[in-house]
Design a protein around this motif. Structure first.
Motif, short mmCIF file in Angstrom:
data_model
loop_
_atom_site.label_atom_id
_atom_site.label_comp_id
_atom_site.label_asym_id
_atom_site.label_seq_id
_atom_site.Cartn_x
_atom_site.Cartn_y
_atom_site.Cartn_z
N LEU A 74 0.87 -1.18 0.00
CA LEU A 74 0.00 0.00 0.00
C LEU A 74 0.90 1.22 0.00
N VAL A 75 0.77 2.03 -1.04
CA VAL A 75 1.65 3.18 -1.24
C VAL A 75 0.87 4.48 -1.15
N GLU A 76 1.42 5.44 -0.44
CA GLU A 76 0.91 6.81 -0.46
C GLU A 76 2.03 7.71 -0.93
N GLY A 77 1.66 8.71 -1.72
CA GLY A 77 2.67 9.64 -2.22
C GLY A 77 2.08 10.54 -3.29
N TYR A 78 2.95 11.06 -4.14
CA TYR A 78 2.48 11.95 -5.20
C TYR A 78 3.39 11.78 -6.42
N ILE A 79 2.86 12.13 -7.58
CA ILE A 79 3.57 11.91 -8.84
C ILE A 79 4.41 13.13 -9.21
N THR A 80 5.69 12.88 -9.49
CA THR A 80 6.60 13.89 -10.00
C THR A 80 7.18 13.39 -11.32
N GLU A 81 8.04 14.18 -11.90
CA GLU A 81 8.69 13.74 -13.14
C GLU A 81 10.19 13.95 -13.04
N TYR A 82 10.92 12.87 -13.27
CA TYR A 82 12.37 12.91 -13.35
C TYR A 82 12.80 11.79 -14.27
N ASN A 83 13.15 12.12 -15.50
CA ASN A 83 13.39 11.10 -16.52
C ASN A 83 12.19 10.15 -16.62
N GLY A 84 11.01 10.73 -16.66
CA GLY A 84 9.78 9.95 -16.67
C GLY A 84 9.02 10.12 -15.37
N LEU A 85 7.80 9.61 -15.34
CA LEU A 85 6.98 9.73 -14.14
C LEU A 85 7.58 8.92 -13.00
N GLN A 86 7.35 9.42 -11.79
CA GLN A 86 7.92 8.79 -10.60
C GLN A 86 7.00 9.05 -9.41
N ILE A 87 6.86 8.07 -8.54
CA ILE A 87 6.10 8.27 -7.30
C ILE A 87 7.07 8.65 -6.20
N ASN A 88 6.89 9.81 -5.63
CA ASN A 88 7.59 10.17 -4.39
C ASN A 88 6.76 9.61 -3.24
N ILE A 89 7.31 8.64 -2.55
CA ILE A 89 6.56 7.91 -1.54
C ILE A 89 6.65 8.62 -0.19
N THR A 90 5.49 8.78 0.44
CA THR A 90 5.46 9.31 1.80
C THR A 90 5.16 8.22 2.82
N SER A 91 4.54 7.12 2.34
CA SER A 91 4.22 6.01 3.22
C SER A 91 4.13 4.74 2.39
N ILE A 92 4.68 3.64 2.94
CA ILE A 92 4.61 2.36 2.23
C ILE A 92 4.57 1.23 3.25
N GLU A 93 3.71 0.27 3.02
CA GLU A 93 3.62 -0.89 3.91
C GLU A 93 3.15 -2.11 3.12
N LYS A 94 3.54 -3.27 3.59
CA LYS A 94 3.12 -4.51 2.94
C LYS A 94 1.64 -4.73 3.16
N TYR A 95 0.94 -5.14 2.08
CA TYR A 95 -0.49 -5.43 2.18
C TYR A 95 -0.66 -6.90 2.45
N GLU A 96 -1.37 -7.22 3.51
CA GLU A 96 -1.51 -8.61 3.95
C GLU A 96 -2.82 -9.26 3.51
N GLY A 97 -3.71 -8.49 2.89
CA GLY A 97 -5.00 -9.05 2.50
C GLY A 97 -4.93 -9.83 1.20
N ALA A 98 -6.04 -10.44 0.84
CA ALA A 98 -6.13 -11.17 -0.42
C ALA A 98 -6.18 -10.19 -1.59
N VAL A 99 -5.54 -10.55 -2.71
CA VAL A 99 -5.52 -9.69 -3.88
C VAL A 99 -5.90 -10.48 -5.12
N ASP A 100 -6.42 -9.78 -6.11
CA ASP A 100 -6.69 -10.36 -7.41
C ASP A 100 -5.42 -10.22 -8.24
N LEU A 101 -4.76 -11.33 -8.51
CA LEU A 101 -3.47 -11.31 -9.18
C LEU A 101 -3.54 -10.63 -10.56
N THR A 102 -4.69 -10.72 -11.21
CA THR A 102 -4.82 -10.14 -12.55
C THR A 102 -4.72 -8.61 -12.54
#
Length: 326
Positions: A74-102
């Motif tokens: 689970l990522v929180e942040g905002y989009i900037t550009e440096y040699n292409g689009l990039q997420i500047n992350i302010t928060s990141i944590e592993k997601y433990e719930g079930a996900v749809d792989l597709t």
């Protein structure tokens, strides 16, 4: 909350969503940085629409061990550009719930059923009885066949999506058919096309394509797909009575030399015309797919240029031919 797909992100967007971790590494701040000596985290995040670079500048030591490549985060942040689009992350944590792989695996945009039909037609077109028996033996093996039509051709560089190996192999066949038609007196067409179909067969054991990041298996890391592929082919050849040794040798050479150069991972360089043609067919398919994917990442409407691509080491320019007349 509606999923934020990577293909829809633009500069200034706030991000709060789930993404797959394709790549994860640490890097040192440059000497010109205003930051104190230390490290930041470099990530490549992905979903079913593509990948994006991401950076975590602060608090790396608090999260570095909390997730790995192939995890959903689970990522929180905002989009900037440096040699292409990039997420500047302010928060990141592993997601433990079930996900749809597709939602996190990219898939070929081509019809896999139609590609499978083309594969079968190519096998039937082989005139050499031994090579045809070999191909039938390999692709009638249900485990091999299923893996071959689903496997990616790479983790990130080219055809890096479900069905990518099949798509790439058929492209190489198409290129090699053209080459063979121009050198009919010299090139053994059946051998070249067999090599084109089988050159990357070892990738079905090199990549774990049930994972989000298509991470490499232990055998993939330790042996690699060139040697794995040769061993798979040798195993099937042993089941075919009187398979000509010189034909096996020629095909083996094509498999282990198709990367073209020793520094690119080939134990040997191509030393037959079929191996040489296969190397260039493989290279053209891979490079054009990279360029095609770069164009699909988005072109600036005013300049006509794409973001910088670190693998191709360039931006791409898309000419609007419709404005140039007939």
């Amino acid at each position: 909350m509606e999923k934020q797909f990577i293909k829809d992100l633009k500069v200034g967007d706030k991000v709060k969503d789930l993404f797959g971790v394709v790549k994860k590494s640490l890097a040192n701040y440059s000497s010109s940085s205003s930051k104190a000596p230390g490290q930041f985290m470099k990530l490549v995040l992905g979903d079913c629409t593509g990948t994006i670079e991401a950076r975590l500048w602060e608090g790396v030591e608090d999260v570095i061990d909390l997730f790995n490549e192939g995890d959903v985060v689970l990522v929180e942040g905002y989009i900037t550009e440096y040699n292409g689009l990039q997420i500047n992350i302010t928060s990141i944590e592993k997601y433990e719930g079930a996900v749809d792989l597709t939602l996190f695996q990219q898939t070929t945009g081509k019809d896999r059923r139609e590609m499978a039909k083309r594969l079968n037609a190519i096998v039937q077109s082989i005139g050499n009885s031994y090579l045809k028996k070999l191909l039938i033996s390999i692709f009638s093996d249900r485990k091999i066949y299923s893996a071959f039509i689903n496997c990616p051709a790479a983790q990130t560089i080219h055809h890096a999506y479900i069905g990518g190996l099949l798509e790439h192999s058929l492209e190489v066949v198409q290129i090699c058919e053209l080459i063979a038609s121009n050198y009919k007196d010299t090139i053994n067409r059946d051998l070249l096309i067999t090599g084109a179909l089988l050159h990357d067969i070892g990738k079905i054991k090199e990549y774990n394509f049930s994972s989000i990041s298509f991470n490499m298996t232990d055998i993939g890391k330790l042996i690699g797909h060139l040697v794995i592929g040769k061993e798979m082919i040798d195993e099937k050849i042993r089941e075919i009575p009187n398979f000509p040794p010189e034909l096996q040798l020629a095909l083996s050479h094509m498999i282990i030399s198709h990367h073209g150069e020793r520094e690119w991972g080939s134990p040997e360089v191509p030393k037959t015309i079929e191996a040489f043609a296969l190397f260039y067919g493989d290279l053209v398919s891979a490079k054009l797919n990279q360029f095609y994917n770069l164009l699909n990442k988005g072109v600036d409407s005013e300049s006509g240029w794409t973001p910088w691509d670190k693998f191709l080491e360039r931006s791409a320019y898309l000419i609007n031919y419709s404005e140039n007349g007939d």
